[in-house]
Design a protein around this motif. Structure first.
Motif, PDB file in Angstrom:
ATOM      1  N   UNK B 187       0.703  -0.924   0.352  1.00  0.00           N
ATOM      2  CA  UNK B 187       0.193  -0.293   0.215  1.00  0.00           C
ATOM      3  C   UNK B 187       0.573   1.217  -0.014  1.00  0.00           C
ATOM      4  N   UNK B 188       2.031   1.497   0.378  1.00  0.00           N
ATOM      5  CA  UNK B 188       3.031   2.455   0.634  1.00  0.00           C
ATOM      6  C   UNK B 188       3.424   2.249  -0.971  1.00  0.00           C
ATOM      7  N   UNK B 189       3.458   1.508  -1.113  1.00  0.00           N
ATOM      8  CA  UNK B 189       4.472   1.754  -2.839  1.00  0.00           C
ATOM      9  C   UNK B 189       3.271   2.365  -3.146  1.00  0.00           C
ATOM     10  N   UNK B 190       2.488   2.113  -3.396  1.00  0.00           N
ATOM     11  CA  UNK B 190       1.331   2.843  -4.199  1.00  0.00           C
ATOM     12  C   UNK B 190       0.524   3.905  -3.984  1.00  0.00           C
ATOM     13  N   UNK B 191       0.534   4.115  -2.894  1.00  0.00           N
ATOM     14  CA  UNK B 191       0.662   5.287  -1.811  1.00  0.00           C
ATOM     15  C   UNK B 191       1.956   6.142  -2.766  1.00  0.00           C
ATOM     16  N   UNK B 192       3.895   5.946  -3.275  1.00  0.00           N
ATOM     17  CA  UNK B 192       4.007   6.257  -3.785  1.00  0.00           C
ATOM     18  C   UNK B 192       4.212   6.968  -4.762  1.00  0.00           C
ATOM     19  N   UNK B 193       3.093   5.562  -5.866  1.00  0.00           N
ATOM     20  CA  UNK B 193       3.119   6.615  -7.369  1.00  0.00           C
ATOM     21  C   UNK B 193       2.384   7.474  -7.533  1.00  0.00           C
ATOM     22  N   UNK B 194       1.172   7.584  -6.493  1.00  0.00           N
ATOM     23  CA  UNK B 194       0.274   8.150  -6.685  1.00  0.00           C
ATOM     24  C   UNK B 194       1.051   9.677  -6.651  1.00  0.00           C
ATOM     25  N   UNK B 195       2.035   9.930  -5.626  1.00  0.00           N
ATOM     26  CA  UNK B 195       2.705  10.919  -5.193  1.00  0.00           C
ATOM     27  C   UNK B 195       2.989  11.504  -6.369  1.00  0.00           C
ATOM     28  N   UNK B 196       3.514  10.596  -7.346  1.00  0.00           N
ATOM     29  CA  UNK B 196       4.502  10.893  -8.279  1.00  0.00           C
ATOM     30  C   UNK B 196       5.794   9.807  -8.943  1.00  0.00           C
ATOM     31  N   UNK B 197       5.978   9.373  -7.902  1.00  0.00           N
ATOM     32  CA  UNK B 197       7.329   8.940  -7.545  1.00  0.00           C
ATOM     33  C   UNK B 197       7.452   7.989  -8.637  1.00  0.00           C
ATOM     34  N   UNK B 198       9.013   7.609  -9.463  1.00  0.00           N
ATOM     35  CA  UNK B 198       8.479   6.239  -9.915  1.00  0.00           C
ATOM     36  C   UNK B 198       9.493   5.386  -9.075  1.00  0.00           C
ATOM     37  N   UNK B 199       8.894   4.201  -9.473  1.00  0.00           N
ATOM     38  CA  UNK B 199       9.398   2.972  -8.590  1.00  0.00           C
ATOM     39  C   UNK B 199       9.990   2.282  -9.663  1.00  0.00           C
ATOM     40  N   UNK B 200      11.345   1.666  -8.762  1.00  0.00           N
ATOM     41  CA  UNK B 200      11.258   0.229  -9.510  1.00  0.00           C
ATOM     42  C   UNK B 200      12.221  -0.634  -8.741  1.00  0.00           C
TER      43      UNK B 200
END
Ligand SMILES: Nc1ncnc2c1ncn2[C@@H]1O[C@H](COP(=O)(O)OP(=O)(O)OP(=O)(O)O)[C@@H](O)[C@H]1O
Ligand SMILES: [Mg+2]
Lengths: 250, 318
Positions: B187-200
Motif C-alpha cells: 500500500x505504501x508503494x502504491x501511495x508513492x506512485x500516487x505522489x508521482x514517484x517512479x518506482x523501480x
C-alpha cells in the motif's frame, strides 16, 4: 576513482554524531573507555611516587620518561579499540550501501569516522595526563617536578597525543576496510598503532635528547606519516568492494 | 524475445530510466548482460528474476554504486557516469534488500543522520513527515535493533523518502515479511506512485508485481522479456477460455475439433479449456454455436494467466 574532493562540515558532523551515539550504547566501548585510563594512570603514578627523594640520576630521568610514554599508549590504543567496529560494523549491518548512496564523499565519511574516534581518545588522554600533572605538582618532590614540567617533554606529551591517535585511526580504518572480522581488525590495528611510539621511547630513554628542536622535527614527521595514512585509507576505500562484499545473498 | 532496443541520443529527459545495452561483470562472472529498457516517469516498474539473476547488481549500477562494464544509461535524464554520480544521487533513493539501519541508534537518530547527509533545509519537519508516511511516528524513539523485520523495512522506506527522490529503487521490499506487513508495504508503494514517484521494484513475488506494476521485465542475466503486464500475457500465450457445461459435450468432434475458432482444447469431465485467439470476439460465437446444439452452459469466461506462468515459462526456457 578520482572524484572531486569535497568537504562539507555538516555531513562530517552527521557521521561523527551517529558514531558517538553508537559508541555510547556499546557496552564494550564504554567499559574500555573507563578501564583503560584507570590502568594507564595507576602505573605512572606508582612509578613516580616510588622514586626516593634525593639525587636525580639519569635512571630516574628515564623512569619518568617511560611513565610519560606509558600515558601515550592511551591515544595509540583507545581509537583502535573503539573504531575497529567502524567499518566492519558498517559492513555487518549493511549500512554502507544506504550511506554511500547519499551525496557524501568518501573523504567526508572517513574524516567523520576518524574524528569520532580521535576526539574521545585525545580527551581521555589529556584528562589522564592532567590528573598526572596535578598529582605531581601537588605531591612530588621538586626534582621530579622539574623533570616533568619541562618544555620539550610537555610539548611531546600534548602535541604527540593527537598525532599518535591520528596514526592509530588510519591504521585501524585501513585494516578494518579489508577484513570482515572485528577481532582481527582490533588485534591487527592495535599492533599497527605502535610504531610511532618508537619515537617516544627514543626520547624517553634519552637516545634522542628531548629538546624542543627534536620534538618539533619528529612532530612534523608524525604529521607527514598521518597524511600518508590518510591518503592510503582513501585509496583503500573501494566502494564497490565494500558494498558487494557486504551482503551474503546480494 | 521482446526487448526495447531503439537507440536514442544523449537526451533522455522524457524517461525516468533509459538503459541501453548495459552490462556488468565481476571479473569473469557476468552479473547482467546487454540489458535495455525504458521506464516512464510515474510508473512502477517491476524487475523480476530468479536468485542471482542480476537484479541487485542492476539496482546498484543504476544507483551509481557500481560502475557498469559497458553500455549506457540515463537516470532521471542524467547520463550515468562517474562525474554525474552526485547529481544522480540527489534525485534517487535506494532501499537495499537489507534495510541497513544502525541498530544502536533509534529510528529518529537513524533518520537524523541521513537528514544531515542530505543537508535538508528543515530536517525535523521532513523526518516527522517521512515517519508519518510509514506510520512509525509514534515509535520514533525505539532502537532499531529491537524492531521486527517489517518495521525495519518501513524505517528503510522512511529514510529513502527523506531526499524527495524522483526515482526510488526498492530491492525486494517485501521479502521475508508476513502477509499483513507485505500488504502494508504494498500500500505504501502504491501511495508513492500516487505522489508521482517512479518506482523501480525488484521482487520475487510475482503476484506482487502483477498487482503493483505498470510494466515488468524478467531478467536472468539477460533481459528475457519486457512489457506491460497485460500485453505480455497475450503475447506469450493463447488466451484460454474456460467452459463449464451441465453434461459433458457429446458432439466434440463437430463442436470443438472442427471449430476454426478453437486452436486446441482439453477437458476434465464437463470443464473445458479452449485455446482461442481473441476471447472477446470468440466467446459469443462459441456460445451461440453451443446453444444451437443444445449444450447447457453453466459458465464461460476468459482465464487470465498469472504472471507466474509467464515467469516460469520464460525462466525455464532459458
Ligand atoms: N562482488 C561480486 N563478485 C562476484 N560476483 C558477484 C558479486 N556480486 C554479485 N555477484 C554475482 O552476480 C550475479 C548477480 O547477483 P545479484 O545479487 O545481482 O542477483 P539478484 O538477482 O539480486 O539475486 P537475489 O534474488 O538472490 O537477490 C550472481 O551470480 C552473483 O553471484
Ligand atoms: Mg538481490
Amino acid at each position: 576513482m578520482d572524484r572531486a574532493f569535497q568537504f562539507n562540515s555538516r555531513r562530517i558532523k552527521a557521521i561523527m554524531i551517529k558514531e558517538l551515539r553508537d559508541f555510547r550504547r556499546n557496552r564494550f566501548v564504554i567499559v574500555t573507555m573507563m578501564l583503560l585510563p584507570i590502568i594507564f594512570i595507576l602505573a605512572p603514578l606508582i612509578s613516580i611516587f616510588s622514586i626516593k627523594a634525593g639525587v636525580l640520576s639519569p635512571q630516574i630521568q628515564t623512569r619518568i620518561g617511560i611513565s610519560l610514554f606509558y600515558m601515550l599508549l592511551i591515544p595509540a590504543i583507545v581509537p583502535t579499540v573503539i573504531s575497529a567496529y567502524s567499518v566492519v560494523g558498517e559492513k555487518e549491518q549493511g549500512t554502507l550501501e544506504p550511506i554511500l548512496i547519499t551525496p557524501i564523499s568518501r573523504e567526508e565519511f572517513l574524516i567523520g569516522k576518524a574524528l569520532a574516534a580521535v576526539v574521545p581518545a585525545v580527551a581521555v588522554a589529556y584528562f589522564v595526563f592532567g590528573i598526572f600533572l596535578l598529582a605531581t605538582s601537588l605531591f612530588a618532590s621538586a626534582q621530579i617536578h622539574s623533570v616533568i614540567f619541562n618544555g620539550p617533554r610537555l610539548l611531546i606529551q600534548f602535541v604527540y597525543t593527537p598525532l599518535i591517535a591520528g596514526w592509530s585511526i588510519w591504521a585501524c580504518l585501513a585494516i578494518s576496510s579489508r577484513t570482515n572480522d572485528v577481532r582481527v581488525a582490533q588485534q591487527l590495528s592495535t599492533l599497527a598503532s605502535l610504531p610511532p611510539l618508537l619515537i617516544v621511547v627514543l626520547f624517553a630513554t634519552d637516545v634522542i635528547s628531548p629538546t624542543i628542536k627534536y620534538a618539533i622535527y619528529f612532530a612534523i614527521l608524525l604529521l607527514l606519516i598521518n597524511l600518508a595514512g590518510w591518503k592510503l585509507v582513501s585509496r583503500l576505500f573501494n566502494e564497490e568492494r565494500l558494498i558487494t562484499g557486504s551482503t551474503r545473498n546480494g | 524475445m521482446l526487448t526495447q532496443t531503439e537507440s536514442e541520443s544523449n537526451h533522455n529527459g522524457d524517461y525516468a530510466l533509459s538503459v541501453e545495452n548495459l552490462s556488468k561483470n565481476f571479473g569473469q562472472r557476468t552479473a547482467f548482460k546487454n540489458i535495455s529498457f525504458k521506464v516512464a516517469y510515474g510508473e512502477i516498474f517491476g524487475f523480476l528474476g530468479p536468485n542471482g539473476a542480476g537484479k541487485t547488481t542492476t539496482v546498484r549500477t543504476l544507483g551509481t554504486l557500481l560502475k557498469p562494464t559497458s553500455g549506457q544509461a540515463f537516470v532521471g535524464g542524467i547520463k550515468l557516469n562517474e562525474s554525474n554520480s552526485q547529481k544522480i544521487r540527489s534525485v534517487i533513493s535506494i532501499m537495499p534488500e537489507n534495510p541497513g539501519l544502525y541498530g544502536r541508534l533509534s529510528i529518529q537518530e537513524n533518520l537524523e543522520c541521513f537528514g544531515e547527509l542530505y543537508r535538508l533545509a528543515d530536517p525535523k519537519e521532513k523526518i516527522a513527515q517521512s515517519l508519518k508516511a510509514v506510520n512509525l511516528f509514534d515509535r520514533r524513539n525505539d532502537l532499531c535493533r529491537s524492531l521486527s523485520k517489517g518495521l525495519k523495512q518501513r524505517v528503510g522506506l522512511a529514510r529513502s523518502l527523506l531526499n524527495n527522490p524522483k526515482i526510488l529503487f526498492l530491492d525486494e521490499p517485501s521479502s521475508g515479511l508476513d502477509p499483513v506487513a507485505t500488504k502494508e508495504v504494498q500500500e505504501l508503494i502504491l501511495n508513492l506512485k500516487s505522489k508521482g514517484i517512479t518506482v523501480f521494484l525488484t521482487t520475487h513475488r510475482l503476484e506482487e508485481a502483477e498487482k503493483l506494476c505498470d510494466k515488468v521485465a524478467i531478467i536472468n542475466t539477460e533481459l528475457k522479456l519486457i512489457g506491460k503486464t497485460d500485453e505480455i500475457r497475450s503475447q506469450l500465450f493463447n488466451s484460454t477460455v474456460e467452459l463449464k457445461t451441465v453434461h459433458p459435450i457429446e458432439n466434440t468432434v463437430e463442436l470443438l475439433d472442427n471449430n476454426p475458432d478453437i486452436n486446441s482444447w482439453t477437458n476434465s469431465e464437463s470443464t473445458y479449456l479452449l485455446q482461442v485467439g481473441t476471447p472477446s470476439t470468440m466467446i459469443p460465437k462459441i456460445v451461440n454455436l453451443l446453444v444451437e446444439n443444445n449444450v447447457e452452459i453453466l459458465a464461460i469466461g476468459e482465464l487470465r494467466h498469472s504472471l507466474e506462468d509467464i515467469y516460469l515459462k520464460t525462466v525455464e526456457n532459458g
